[in-house]
Design an enzyme around this catalytic site. Structure first.
Site, short mmCIF file in Angstrom:
data_model
loop_
_atom_site.label_atom_id
_atom_site.label_comp_id
_atom_site.label_asym_id
_atom_site.label_seq_id
_atom_site.Cartn_x
_atom_site.Cartn_y
_atom_site.Cartn_z
N ASP A 6 -7.42 -2.03 0.09
CA ASP A 6 -6.48 -3.01 0.63
C ASP A 6 -7.26 -4.29 0.89
OD1 ASP A 6 -4.86 -4.58 2.38
OD2 ASP A 6 -3.81 -2.78 3.06
N HIS B 245 4.43 1.20 4.05
CA HIS B 245 3.05 0.88 3.69
C HIS B 245 2.06 1.32 4.77
CE1 HIS B 245 2.42 -3.45 5.54
NE2 HIS B 245 3.07 -2.66 6.37
N HIS C 227 0.81 -1.23 0.00
CA HIS C 227 0.00 0.00 0.00
C HIS C 227 0.84 1.28 0.00
CE1 HIS C 227 -4.51 0.97 0.95
NE2 HIS C 227 -4.07 1.60 -0.11
N ASP D 227 -6.83 -6.55 2.81
CA ASP D 227 -6.96 -6.92 4.23
C ASP D 227 -8.14 -6.23 4.92
OD1 ASP D 227 -6.20 -4.41 5.36
OD2 ASP D 227 -4.12 -5.03 5.65
N GLU E 190 -1.93 -5.38 -1.63
CA GLU E 190 -1.58 -6.26 -0.50
C GLU E 190 -2.03 -7.72 -0.65
OE1 GLU E 190 0.52 -5.45 1.85
OE2 GLU E 190 0.51 -3.25 1.97
N ASP F 131 -9.77 -0.38 4.18
CA ASP F 131 -8.56 -0.96 4.76
C ASP F 131 -8.82 -1.27 6.23
OD1 ASP F 131 -5.82 -1.41 5.54
OD2 ASP F 131 -5.13 0.07 4.07
N ASP G 253 -3.06 3.68 7.74
CA ASP G 253 -1.89 3.99 6.90
C ASP G 253 -1.55 5.47 6.93
OD1 ASP G 253 -2.04 1.31 6.31
OD2 ASP G 253 -2.70 1.55 4.24
N HIS H 55 -6.44 -0.86 8.19
CA HIS H 55 -5.46 0.07 8.79
C HIS H 55 -5.60 1.45 8.18
CE1 HIS H 55 -3.79 -4.05 8.59
NE2 HIS H 55 -3.42 -3.81 9.84
#
Length: 342
Positions: free
Chosen positions: A244, A153, A113, A246, A289, A136, A140, A138
């Site tokens: 992302d 990332h 990312h 994830d 990712e 996401d 980031d 996260h």
């Protein structure tokens, strides 16, 4: 500015007339686990190009960027591989800018990312009024000072935001980029693993975000309603979707580097992308990712890559109700004389 000015007048062009460009960015230095550089290949192998062609787009596969490997790239203020990440993003930024300038809708396949710096940055060169939806687990949005890991990332958003300009040191490899995004033009969806420094930044800048708890409370329909209202109520503008894998629950997307339990369901993820498609404003999408090396077995990799294809196709108009542009009517099974008797 061709692509972006078209967003400002009238309804979006009919879907069949549009062209989609696919660009691979096989890059992994924004984090510590090798393998994510093979993401573009497994997503293509899962049938991406065929799926997009079946949606009546003219599809241009620009192949993969060829990133230069730097022998020597010492950490700077704990930031790992700054010159490699900066250089890769500079190259990506130019490629994205050219694709958008040529009038394509772009799908960027990562890679990790950290590539969003170049992807959103190149998009912003052509479309300065863009907005960003960041899906996401996260945020980031660590700065080099708040980052617990030093992995880039986890920091790309910090390089983009004007409001964090004075919090960002000059990192080698990044002198080419200047912050271009206002915090009000960004919405997060799916957060569930946010570092303390990131939480402070989100609150301090008043960024609109929806954690998994918010999705539990409000439901995904309301989340998308508020998201699109927040970004588009003042004016219609190009959307950059940075997705992302994830964000999904690890049971659905196991082959990724930083999985976090309790993620999006398949249906929530697809609803997000359907609603973004329905605006007619999607201009660039990142899908990042996917790491085939981290799949426990070939099935885990296939599951993750196939989910990536579904998400991209849904962002570009694949529907769950089976609506399809190229069928206007169904021929009758009865011949004319029989129909007269009915």
């Amino acid at each position: 500015l061709m692509r972006c000015s078209s967003h400002k007048t009238g309804p979006p062009a009919p879907r069949r007339a549009q062209s989609v460009a696919v660009l691979g960015a096989p890059f992994s230095r924004g984090q510590k686990r090798r393998g994510v550089e093979h993401g573009p290949k497994v997503i293509r192998d899962a049938g991406l190009i065929e799926r997009l062609s079946s949606l009546d787009y003219s599809v241009h596969d620009f192949g993969d960027l060829n990133f230069h490997h730097l022998e020597k790239d010492e950490p700077y203020m704990d930031v790992k591989f700054p010159r490699s990440v900066g250089g890769a993003n500079k190259m990506l930024s130019g490629a994205v800018s050219r694709a958008i300038g040529a009038g394509h809708t772009l799908v960027m396949l990562g890679g990790d990312h950290s590539l969003a710096v170049g992807s959103v940055g190149g998009h912003a060169q052509q479309c300065p009024d863009l907005c960003v939806i960041w899906v996401d687990a996260h945020a980031d949005i660590n700065t080099p000072m708040t980052s617990p890991s030093g992995n880039l990332h986890g920091q790309p958003v910090a390089f983009m935001l004007k409001e964090l300009q004075d919090k960002m040191p000059d990192i080698p490899g990044f002198s080419w980029t200047k912050p271009f995004l206002s915090s009000r033009d960004l919405v997060y969806i799916g957060l569930r693993d946010v570092d303390p420094g990131e939480y402070h930044i989100l609150k301090d800048l008043g960024i609109q975000y929806f954690t998994m708890r918010d999705i539990d409370r409000l439901g995904i329909q309301r989340v998308m309603e508020v998201t699109l209202d927040h970004l588009l109520a003042r004016k219609q503008r190009p959307i950059h979707l940075s997705f992302d894998i994830d964000a999904f629950d690890p049971s659905l997307a196991p082959a990724t580097g930083t999985p976090v339990n309790g993620g999006l369901t398949y249906r929530e993820g697809i609803y997000i992308t359907e609603e973004i498609h329905n605006t007619g404003l999607l201009s660039v999408m990142d899908l990042v990712e996917v790491n085939p090396v981290l799949g426990a077995n070939p099935e885990a990799v296939e599951t993750t890559a196939s989910l990536a294809v579904d998400v991209i196709a849904s962002s570009l108009g694949q529907t769950r109700e089976g609506a399809h542009a190229s069928i206007d009517s169904i021929n009758s099974a009865k011949n004319d004389t029989e129909q007269l008797c009915l």
